[in-house]
Motif scaffolding. Structure first.
Motif, PDB file in Angstrom:
ATOM      1  N   ARG A 199      -1.497   7.739   6.671  1.00 44.07           N
ATOM      2  CA  ARG A 199      -2.407   8.713   6.061  1.00 44.07           C
ATOM      3  C   ARG A 199      -2.766   9.806   7.065  1.00 44.07           C
ATOM      4  NH1 ARG A 199      -7.312   5.847   6.355  1.00 44.07           N
ATOM      5  NH2 ARG A 199      -7.326   6.835   8.406  1.00 44.07           N
ATOM      6  N   GLN A 202       4.104   1.938   2.298  1.00 43.62           N
ATOM      7  CA  GLN A 202       4.538   0.704   2.949  1.00 43.62           C
ATOM      8  C   GLN A 202       5.973   0.370   2.567  1.00 43.62           C
ATOM      9  OE1 GLN A 202       1.559  -2.402   2.687  1.00 43.62           O
ATOM     10  NE2 GLN A 202       3.123  -3.999   2.758  1.00 43.62           N
ATOM     11  N   HIS A 227      -1.459   1.724   6.820  1.00 36.88           N
ATOM     12  CA  HIS A 227      -1.819   2.740   5.827  1.00 36.88           C
ATOM     13  C   HIS A 227      -2.615   3.859   6.492  1.00 36.88           C
ATOM     14  CE1 HIS A 227      -4.721   4.437   2.867  1.00 36.88           C
ATOM     15  NE2 HIS A 227      -3.649   4.520   2.122  1.00 36.88           N
ATOM     16  N   LEU A 241       0.839  -1.183   0.000  1.00 39.98           N
ATOM     17  CA  LEU A 241       0.000   0.000   0.000  1.00 39.98           C
ATOM     18  C   LEU A 241       0.887   1.251   0.000  1.00 39.98           C
ATOM     19  CD1 LEU A 241      -2.661  -1.183   2.599  1.00 39.98           C
ATOM     20  CD2 LEU A 241      -2.974  -0.944   0.126  1.00 39.98           C
TER      21      LEU A 241
END
Length: 244
Positions: free
Chosen positions: A30, A8, A26, A5
């Motif tokens: 974010r 990563q 993730h 992702l």
């Protein structure tokens, strides 16, 4: 199953399906990206947004504490026991580092919360500078830890936990512990900006009660998310250059 992702660091191969772990990572990356931007751009006088940012920080902190608690009480002790049985000094050193990094992250979270709380009461430039430094340190500390875990700790995991055992651990010990109210907040949090086909795959596999909680919680989560990150440009993604 190999999953990479945005942001990563690695996805070591092995029998354990670590998709949900990577989804959580993730989400943390974010959120940290968004907070780094929001604390720089939100006007001092916008008390409503600062209060929303504080509530939003409490949400990600709750999710992170739950995630780390399960690693601390379930995952790391199991891997440590097996690494000790193997006499694997490198694996034990990696697990020691995981424990140390978890201990270092908690004070960073508290510093950010204190900074956000100060901004809700109309703090000025010095307080924003203190908060910005705290958020940047939390970003560096947590993303560094996540990358270390992905590169090294998950190698230890994949070598010592089989696919069926991992599935059992996820069902019985790694997915429980949250109230229904917390789940209705966590699920839309986890799916926010999650790329396809990962999002579609997980949604198709999710049991009906979880899908219902996701649907129930989405509107409330979106309201809070929009209110908190109103100063974050649309389309901001994990690790965007706007962080600095």
């Amino acid at each position: 199953m190999t999953v990479l992702l945005p942001g990563q660091a690695a996805a070591p191969e092995g029998p354990a399906d670590l998709r949900m772990m990577y989804v959580m990572h993730h989400g943390f990356r974010r959120d940290l990206t968004h907070f780094c931007i929001a604390v720089r751009r939100t006007p001092f006088s916008d008390g409503r947004t600062w209060r929303a940012l504080l509530a939003r920080w409490d949400l990600v902190s709750t999710v992170l504490h739950d995630h780390h608690h399960k690693e601390d009480v379930v995952l790391w002790p199991l891997l440590r026991m097996r690494a000790e049985a193997d006499g694997d000094a490198h694996a034990l050193a990696v697990l020691d580092a995981m424990d140390t990094e978890h201990d270092q992250i908690d004070p960073l979270l508290l510093r950010v919360r204190a900074g956000l709380e100060a901004m809700t009461i109309g703090a000025g430039t010095p307080d924003r500078e203190t908060l910005t430094l705290a958020v940047d340190e939390a970003y560096a500390g947590l993303t560094g830890h996540l990358s270390h875990e992905e590169r090294d700790a998950n190698v230890v995991l994949q070598a010592r936990i089989g696919g069926e055992e991992w599935d059992h651990l996820e069902r019985t010990k790694l997915r429980g512990g949250m109230s229904a109210r917390e789940l209705t907040q966590m699920l839309p949090w986890a799916f926010k900006d999650l790329p396809d086909p990962m999002a579609s795959e997980l949604l198709a596999e999710a049991p009906l009660p979880l899908r219902a909680m996701l649907r129930i919680g989405r509107r409330r989560f979106q309201r809070l998310d929009d209110a908190a990150f109103v100063a974050v440009p649309a389309g901001t993604t994990v690790g965007t250059s706007l962080v600095r």
